[in-house]
Design an enzyme around this catalytic site. Structure first.
Site, mmCIF file in Angstrom:
data_model
loop_
_atom_site.group_PDB
_atom_site.id
_atom_site.type_symbol
_atom_site.label_atom_id
_atom_site.label_comp_id
_atom_site.label_asym_id
_atom_site.label_seq_id
_atom_site.Cartn_x
_atom_site.Cartn_y
_atom_site.Cartn_z
ATOM 1 N N GLU A 19 -2.212 -20.784 10.240
ATOM 2 C CA GLU A 19 -3.408 -20.430 9.464
ATOM 3 C C GLU A 19 -4.498 -21.459 9.761
ATOM 4 O OE1 GLU A 19 -4.643 -18.004 6.834
ATOM 5 O OE2 GLU A 19 -6.209 -19.229 7.739
ATOM 6 N N GLN A 27 -11.372 -12.264 -2.115
ATOM 7 C CA GLN A 27 -12.491 -11.405 -1.698
ATOM 8 C C GLN A 27 -12.869 -10.319 -2.718
ATOM 9 O OE1 GLN A 27 -11.896 -10.031 2.471
ATOM 10 N NE2 GLN A 27 -10.459 -11.698 2.663
ATOM 11 N N VAL A 62 -3.582 -18.135 16.064
ATOM 12 C CA VAL A 62 -2.773 -17.386 17.034
ATOM 13 C C VAL A 62 -3.712 -16.740 18.055
ATOM 14 C CG1 VAL A 62 -1.197 -15.429 17.337
ATOM 15 C CG2 VAL A 62 -1.001 -16.897 15.315
ATOM 16 N N CYS A 143 -11.386 -2.265 1.371
ATOM 17 C CA CYS A 143 -11.844 -1.839 0.045
ATOM 18 C C CYS A 143 -12.785 -0.639 0.129
ATOM 19 C CB CYS A 143 -12.502 -2.961 -0.736
ATOM 20 S SG CYS A 143 -12.730 -2.431 -2.446
ATOM 21 N N ASP A 291 -4.532 -5.866 5.862
ATOM 22 C CA ASP A 291 -5.625 -5.227 6.598
ATOM 23 C C ASP A 291 -5.317 -5.029 8.083
ATOM 24 O OD1 ASP A 291 -6.929 -5.337 4.202
ATOM 25 O OD2 ASP A 291 -8.433 -6.819 4.811
ATOM 26 N N LYS A 299 -7.317 -0.187 2.729
ATOM 27 C CA LYS A 299 -7.006 -1.604 2.948
ATOM 28 C C LYS A 299 -7.500 -2.424 1.746
ATOM 29 C CE LYS A 299 -7.475 -1.229 7.989
ATOM 30 N NZ LYS A 299 -6.054 -1.319 8.351
ATOM 31 N N THR A 300 -6.566 -2.818 0.870
ATOM 32 C CA THR A 300 -6.959 -3.608 -0.305
ATOM 33 C C THR A 300 -5.915 -4.674 -0.606
ATOM 34 O OG1 THR A 300 -5.762 -2.204 -1.881
ATOM 35 C CG2 THR A 300 -8.049 -1.598 -1.437
ATOM 36 N N ALA A 302 -4.826 -5.008 -3.566
ATOM 37 C CA ALA A 302 -3.930 -4.314 -4.491
ATOM 38 C C ALA A 302 -2.793 -3.633 -3.725
ATOM 39 C CB ALA A 302 -4.723 -3.282 -5.283
ATOM 40 N N CYS A 335 -8.461 0.725 -6.164
ATOM 41 C CA CYS A 335 -9.829 0.306 -5.956
ATOM 42 C C CYS A 335 -10.528 0.223 -7.304
ATOM 43 C CB CYS A 335 -10.505 1.326 -5.040
ATOM 44 S SG CYS A 335 -12.116 0.761 -4.603
HETATM 45 C C1 LIG Z 1 -16.589 -7.186 -0.558
HETATM 46 C C2 LIG Z 1 -15.129 -6.940 -0.691
HETATM 47 C C3 LIG Z 1 -14.624 -6.379 -1.854
HETATM 48 C C4 LIG Z 1 -13.270 -6.123 -1.983
HETATM 49 N N1 LIG Z 1 -12.823 -5.622 -3.173
HETATM 50 C C5 LIG Z 1 -11.493 -5.451 -3.360
HETATM 51 C C6 LIG Z 1 -10.997 -5.056 -4.631
HETATM 52 O O1 LIG Z 1 -11.750 -4.877 -5.580
HETATM 53 N N2 LIG Z 1 -9.656 -4.904 -4.770
HETATM 54 C C7 LIG Z 1 -8.791 -5.138 -3.749
HETATM 55 O O2 LIG Z 1 -7.590 -5.002 -3.942
HETATM 56 N N3 LIG Z 1 -9.239 -5.485 -2.509
HETATM 57 C C8 LIG Z 1 -10.565 -5.677 -2.304
HETATM 58 N N4 LIG Z 1 -11.028 -6.114 -1.089
HETATM 59 C C9 LIG Z 1 -10.111 -6.120 0.070
HETATM 60 C C10 LIG Z 1 -9.170 -7.315 0.093
HETATM 61 O O3 LIG Z 1 -9.883 -8.510 -0.108
HETATM 62 C C11 LIG Z 1 -8.457 -7.321 1.440
HETATM 63 O O4 LIG Z 1 -7.840 -6.069 1.638
HETATM 64 C C12 LIG Z 1 -7.394 -8.430 1.486
HETATM 65 O O5 LIG Z 1 -7.976 -9.690 1.290
HETATM 66 C C13 LIG Z 1 -6.685 -8.393 2.823
HETATM 67 O O6 LIG Z 1 -5.725 -9.380 2.883
HETATM 68 P P1 LIG Z 1 -5.077 -9.819 4.260
HETATM 69 O O7 LIG Z 1 -4.108 -10.896 3.901
HETATM 70 O O8 LIG Z 1 -4.610 -8.662 5.040
HETATM 71 O O9 LIG Z 1 -6.295 -10.450 5.077
HETATM 72 P P2 LIG Z 1 -7.217 -11.661 4.698
HETATM 73 O O10 LIG Z 1 -7.283 -11.870 3.223
HETATM 74 O O11 LIG Z 1 -8.498 -11.464 5.427
HETATM 75 O O12 LIG Z 1 -6.448 -12.917 5.275
HETATM 76 C C14 LIG Z 1 -6.178 -13.062 6.638
HETATM 77 C C15 LIG Z 1 -5.811 -14.507 6.919
HETATM 78 O O13 LIG Z 1 -5.360 -14.605 8.273
HETATM 79 C C16 LIG Z 1 -5.992 -15.720 8.893
HETATM 80 N N5 LIG Z 1 -6.136 -15.426 10.322
HETATM 81 C C17 LIG Z 1 -7.015 -14.571 10.914
HETATM 82 N N6 LIG Z 1 -6.856 -14.561 12.260
HETATM 83 C C18 LIG Z 1 -5.854 -15.430 12.508
HETATM 84 C C19 LIG Z 1 -5.226 -15.852 13.703
HETATM 85 N N7 LIG Z 1 -5.616 -15.407 14.905
HETATM 86 N N8 LIG Z 1 -4.231 -16.768 13.607
HETATM 87 C C20 LIG Z 1 -3.819 -17.232 12.400
HETATM 88 N N9 LIG Z 1 -4.387 -16.864 11.224
HETATM 89 C C21 LIG Z 1 -5.384 -15.958 11.288
HETATM 90 C C22 LIG Z 1 -7.327 -15.843 8.204
HETATM 91 O O14 LIG Z 1 -7.824 -17.168 8.302
HETATM 92 C C23 LIG Z 1 -6.985 -15.450 6.769
HETATM 93 O O15 LIG Z 1 -6.601 -16.558 5.999
HETATM 94 C C24 LIG Z 1 -12.377 -6.411 -0.918
HETATM 95 C C25 LIG Z 1 -12.879 -6.998 0.247
HETATM 96 C C26 LIG Z 1 -14.225 -7.280 0.360
HETATM 97 C C27 LIG Z 1 -14.740 -7.926 1.611
#
Ligand SMILES: Cc1cc2nc3c(=O)[nH]c(=O)nc-3n(C[C@H](O)[C@H](O)[C@H](O)COP(=O)(O)OP(=O)(O)OC[C@H]3O[C@@H](n4cnc5c(N)ncnc54)[C@H](O)[C@@H]3O)c2cc1C
Length: 398
Positions: A19, A27, A62, A143, A291, A299-300, A302, A335
């Protein structure tokens, strides 16, 4: 979440987390930041504070995975070997896929909660009237409701400020429906009719001319429109141009390149996993969630709340017996549709787009979460962030 939960269930596991970021952000609260009702700083915490104590934090990025040799290559040129791999690197925002957007995003009244919600609030706060244009891009993007939520808050703010009568609020959506779950769509239409928002379906933004303040769209013939207000539309080269005074955009959401350009990806670039078990379709020792995965649901965070226990259970099953247990993910996602300050509707649904309200909502005296309710706003603003930081990230099921 996955690492914490794995270590709770089996403290003897050796877990490394690659990370690169120094901070982790909640977010979902960025919508509230963009609406001026939450501090951006409070959405972030140092990464060290959310890392599980017994995992090795490898502060690196990565750049490649070779799933044939169980090797992860990082930016600092190290090679890491794994027995099991969980891929959860989120997605990447690529504003360059809309011509003219990259250089102006975050300036000139071109804002996005996806990149800088503080600037969104600056734009909304300083808006003096005119056309406020909100873009809902083609799926997938994280989201599903985020492009609309900020619009409802902005509309509410313009009313409070007394400028709504000199403001046209326009939603240009690439979709042909306001939402895919009927119970929620019915409520959203009531909100839109009450607020008299101009909705234009099947509009995909392909170009932005920030000097002239015109957004250009590919619009489908015979597209559906509600509450029309625009009289100054432009047309050029088969595109429809909408003049704006402020615009909220969603930069194109794409899969991380190290996945998209590898054998881990499906034809669209997302990690190719089984929709029920979250196990990679080609490599049984790889799981993916969040995501970056190609799970056919919204993609959330939740959704991840329900995906993580499935990955943990199946991964532990693989470690113990090399077999998958029958625990499966049903596509649950949710959502929280903020429809104004102090109001919210909670869209919870599964792969079949079936409305699936959490029975725990009854404890909050919420009888029907498909209807606007102030208690749901309390859930969004206070309870969910608390659960996220204190339970979910610590690997506790909520
Ligand atoms: C404006 C907005 C509103 C939203 N509202 C909601 C809501 O109301 N309810 C809800 O449930 N969801 C909501 N979401 C969506 C939610 O935030 C995402 O779906 C969630 O954060 C995705 O989680 P994730 O762990 O897949 O990715 P992320 O939270 O993006 O985390 C990915 C992690 O991987 C790391 N990473 C990236 N590339 C690499 C790499 N090459 N090597 C190593 N590490 C890496 C990053 O640094 C990061 O820490 C919203 C998003 C936004 C932008």
């Amino acid at each position: 979440m996955v690492a914490s939960s794995l270590l709770r269930k089996n403290p003897k596991l050796h877990i490394g987390i690659v990370e690169p970021s120094e901070e982790h952000a909640y977010q979902p609260a960025w919508t509230l930041v963009g609406g001026g009702t939450y501090r951006f700083q409070n959405t972030k915490r140092p990464m060290g504070s959310v890392m599980p104590k017994n995992a090795d934090w490898i502060k690196d990025k990565v750049v490649k995975v070779n799933a044939e040799t169980n090797t992860v290559y990082t930016q600092k040129e190290s090679e890491l070997y794994y027995e099991y791999l969980v891929l959860a690197p989120g997605l990447v925002l690529d504003p360059s896929l809309v011509e003219g957007l990259s250089n102006v995003l975050g300036t000139n009244n071109v804002c996005s909660n996806y990149t800088n919600p503080e600037y969104t609030w600056e734009v909304i706060k300083n808006f003096k009237g005119g056309t406020a244009l909100f873009i809902q891009p083609p799926k997938p993007y994280k989201c599903g409701g985020a492009p609309q939520k900020i619009m409802y808050l902005a509309d509410d703010h313009f009313r409070k400020k007394g400028i709504r009568n000199k403001t046209k609020v326009v939603l240009a959506s690439a979709s042909n429906a306001i939402f895919s779950v009927k119970e929620i769509a019915d409520t959203l239409w009531k909100v839109i009719n009450r607020k008299k928002i101009n909705v234009r379906f099947q509009h995909e933004m392909v170009k932005l001319d920030a000097d002239k303040k015109i957004a250009w769209f590919k619009a489908a013939e015979g597209f559906e429109e509600r509450h029309p207000v625009l009289t100054d539309l432009e047309e050029k080269e088969g595109l429809v141009g909408i003049k704006y005074d402020m615009i909220h955009v969603v930069p194109t959401n794409v899969a991380p390149p190290f996945i998209a350009h590898s054998r881990l990806a499906d034809e669209k670039g997302w990690t190719d996993v089984d929709a029920k078990t979250l196990q990679h379709k080609k490599y049984p020792n790889i799981f993916s969630l969040g995501d970056a995965s190609n799970l056919p649901t919204s993609k959330t965070g939740a959704a991840i709340r329900k995906q993580a226990p499935v990955v943990v259970n199946n991964l532990l099953g693989m470690i113990a017996t090399k077999e998958l247990e029958e625990k499966g993910y049903d596509g649950y996602t949710s959502c929280p549709f903020v429809t104004g300050y102090g109001k919210m509707v909670l869209a919870e649904f599964d792969y079949n787009k079936k409305f699936k309200p959490d029975p725990k909502l009854k404890r909050m005296l919420i009888k029907d979460s498909s209807k606007e309710h102030w208690r749901l706003w309390i859930l969004k603003k206070y309870i969910l962030p608390y659960l996220y930081w204190n339970k979910m990230l610590k690997g506790k099921e909520v």
